[in-house]
Design a protein around this motif. Structure first.
Motif, PDB file in Angstrom:
ATOM      1  N   SER A 290      -5.301  19.219  13.956  1.00 38.68           N
ATOM      2  CA  SER A 290      -4.504  19.167  15.194  1.00 38.68           C
ATOM      3  C   SER A 290      -4.750  20.376  16.080  1.00 38.68           C
ATOM      4  CB  SER A 290      -3.018  19.016  14.918  1.00 38.68           C
ATOM      5  OG  SER A 290      -2.735  19.031  13.582  1.00 38.68           O
ATOM      6  N   SER A 291      -5.835  21.109  15.850  1.00 40.31           N
ATOM      7  CA  SER A 291      -6.014  22.339  16.631  1.00 40.31           C
ATOM      8  C   SER A 291      -6.048  22.061  18.130  1.00 40.31           C
ATOM      9  CB  SER A 291      -7.271  23.065  16.184  1.00 40.31           C
ATOM     10  OG  SER A 291      -8.394  22.260  16.425  1.00 40.31           O
TER      11      SER A 291
ATOM     12  N   ILE B 175      -2.541  21.304  19.233  1.00 45.36           N
ATOM     13  CA  ILE B 175      -1.750  22.537  19.305  1.00 45.36           C
ATOM     14  C   ILE B 175      -2.087  23.271  20.594  1.00 45.36           C
ATOM     15  CG2 ILE B 175      -1.363  24.789  18.218  1.00 45.36           C
ATOM     16  CD1 ILE B 175      -1.808  23.423  15.527  1.00 45.36           C
TER      17      ILE B 175
ATOM     18  N   ARG C 270       5.534  29.614  21.783  1.00 43.02           N
ATOM     19  CA  ARG C 270       4.614  29.426  20.665  1.00 43.02           C
ATOM     20  C   ARG C 270       5.357  29.300  19.350  1.00 43.02           C
ATOM     21  NH1 ARG C 270      -1.181  32.325  20.401  1.00 43.02           N
ATOM     22  NH2 ARG C 270      -1.968  31.617  22.382  1.00 43.02           N
TER      23      ARG C 270
ATOM     24  N   ILE D 180       6.726  25.881  18.807  1.00 43.17           N
ATOM     25  CA  ILE D 180       5.691  24.912  18.438  1.00 43.17           C
ATOM     26  C   ILE D 180       5.354  25.045  16.963  1.00 43.17           C
ATOM     27  CG2 ILE D 180       3.281  24.253  18.801  1.00 43.17           C
ATOM     28  CD1 ILE D 180       3.622  25.338  21.681  1.00 43.17           C
TER      29      ILE D 180
ATOM     30  N   ILE E 108       5.868  22.341  13.764  1.00 43.69           N
ATOM     31  CA  ILE E 108       4.803  21.833  12.905  1.00 43.69           C
ATOM     32  C   ILE E 108       5.136  22.109  11.440  1.00 43.69           C
ATOM     33  CG2 ILE E 108       2.377  22.128  12.284  1.00 43.69           C
ATOM     34  CD1 ILE E 108       1.895  22.671  15.273  1.00 43.69           C
TER      35      ILE E 108
END
Lengths: 241, 255
Positions: free
Chosen positions: B69-70, B73, B83, B86, B90
């Protein structure tokens, strides 16, 4: 709108951005051009806060972005490669981002979505999409929230000619509406009709930053790709002597 | 934060590997309960799954998920979001989804065959181990840029906590066999979440006798209310520490 002061970024020993200063005012389409590994994407990512610079600062609408996150509501970003959670459908992705941006479906800019006919494939899972379709989704997302600043990283790569034209027309429309578009592209021939300013980046430094008309005058070339080739070719020649 | 959490959670529980994991747990536990004469014996067999297979799957799956999922992201970080928010979404999305899979896979059979406090503690410690090893995996994924290296680090951590650490403890026990080490064993077992869970559950199933005098000390300590609270906090610590390390790095990470 965007001001970059003495920005330096190193990845290990490699200096990717070396004391970059930039001042982008007002509207128009600004093209960020440079050879591979010249620091284009790093510069863009620094503005977005994806990359944390080693020194220097970036001001957007007059305020420092360090540690700030709210400023990103004014920015629409289209990445070079768009990849999304495989098990989510296109409709869910849009819903999620609208949720995150605390917007509503009615407030969104759906022009591009209609032109790309995304509605027909709403229920498709993102994992099954082709590269071009994903690129379309990324483009729609960048424009969806009516941001003042649009940052597009290689937007036309992977798009078919029709989609490419649609995107370009949309960009022209947004420029007329007073938006600032920052774009990097290798396909220079795509940009001729849009670009008003050119920034040429080389080895992490800004080689020049001037208007397209000025560049035309300086090089005596009408087309952007030829003008850039001339600038780069001339440099190479000079180094050989 | 809750919004992203919701979408991450929904994305993971629809993942084929997670579905397979749930199904495998369900089949294994149902057959164990049917084969064994008593539910306690089945739980001891299932304990090995909880202590060895679960950490491995949670670790490796979470690492791969974060790497895959980079780009997503990146997209999220480019939105007006913190950040830290987020990252937390996750982390908790992964923990919640994997715990959910575990609770369906092992929880249903346990509810049918062993609906008592042993079963409850078994499930709770499984969730704790899921959380710990998901957090370990995120540390590996955040600190290393290369996917293969990140998965390698996760597997190495798993290997350390399941095998190498026990070897080290045995080595110490044999070397210092002449000294009374029983009390120190409590401290040593707290240094490894897997060991801690193993002891807690073995005590619960009353197999402490097989551990000799150390078992008696363990029973004294972990059997008491204070011991339960302490072991719970130690397990929490094994989740909070790696999670904190990963968040600290992620805040200033170049994506």
């Amino acid at each position: 709108m965007i001001k970059v002061e003495n920005l330096t970024k190193k990845f290990g020993k490699l200096t990717v951005l070396d004391d970059v200063n930039l001042h982008l005012t007002g509207r128009g389409c600004i093209s960020l051009i440079g050879p591979n590994a010249s620091g284009k994407t790093t510069l863009i990512k620094s503005v977005l806060g994806l990359v944390v610079p080693d020194s220097g600062r970036i001001l957007i609408k007059g305020s420092d972005i360090q540690g700030d996150w709210k400023y990103r509501k004014d920015i629409g970003y289209m990445p070079q490669i768009g990849r999304y959670p495989d098990n989510m459908t296109i409709g869910q992705l849009f819903k999620m981002l609208i949720d995150i941006r605390q917007s509503t479906w009615e407030q969104c800019d759906k022009e591009l979505m209609d032109l790309f006919e995304i509605d027909k494939i709403r229920t498709k899972r993102l994992g099954t999409l082709s590269g071009g379709t994903r690129q379309k989704i990324s483009a729609v997302l960048a424009f969806l929230f009516n941001p003042d600043i649009l940052i597009l990283d290689e937007p036309t790569a992977g798009l078919d000619p029709v989609a490419c034209e649609i995107l370009k027309e949309k960009m022209i429309l947004e420029i007329q509406r007073g938006k600032l578009i920052l774009i990097t592209s290798h396909v220079l021939s795509d940009l001729d009709e849009l670009v008003s300013e050119v920034i040429f980046l080389q080895d992490g430094k800004i080689n020049f930053h001037k208007s397209f008309d000025q560049l035309r005058k300086d090089t005596g070339e009408e087309r952007l790709s030829r003008a850039i080739a001339k600038v780069m070719g001339y440099k190479g020649h000079a180094q050989n002597i | 934060m809750l919004k992203i959490f919701k979408y991450v959670f929904l994305d993971i529980i629809r993942n084929k590997i997670v579905l397979l994991y749930t199904l495998a747990l369900l089949i294994i536990s149902l057959s164990m309960f049917n084969i064994s004469e008593s539910p306690e014996k089945a739980i001891i067999s299932l304990l090995n799954i909880e202590l060895i297979v679960l950490p491995l799957i949670c670790g490796v799956f979470s690492t791969i998920y974060v790497y895959n999922s980079s780009e997503f992201i990146e997209l999220l970080v480019a939105q007006p979001l913190r950040r830290v928010a987020i990252f937390r979404s996750i982390l908790f999305g992964l923990v919640a989804a994997l715990s959910f899979a575990f609770l369906i896979g092992l929880g249903i059979p346990l509810l049918i065959y062993s609906p008592d406090s042993t079963g409850f503690i078994f499930l709770l410690s499984g969730v704790a181990l899921t959380a710990c090893f998901t957090a370990f995996a995120l540390v590996a994924a955040v600190y290393t840029k290369d996917k293969a290296k990140g998965i390698g680090v996760t597997i190495l951590l798993w290997f350390y906590f399941t095998l190498i650490y026990d070897g080290l403890v045995l080595f110490i026990l044999f070397q210092f066999g002449d000294y009374p080490l029983e009390k120190y064993m409590i401290g040593l077992s707290c240094m490894n979440p897997i060991d801690l869970v193993r002891i807690l559950l073995l005590l619960k199933i009353d197999s402490a006798a097989i551990m000799g005098y150390t078992g008696a000390i363990f029973k004294d300590f972990f059997g008491s209310g204070m011991g339960t609270i302490i072991s719970g906090s130690v397990l929490l610590f094994w989740f909070v520490l790696p999670a904190w390390l990963a968040i600290r790095k992620f805040r200033r990470k170049d994506l």
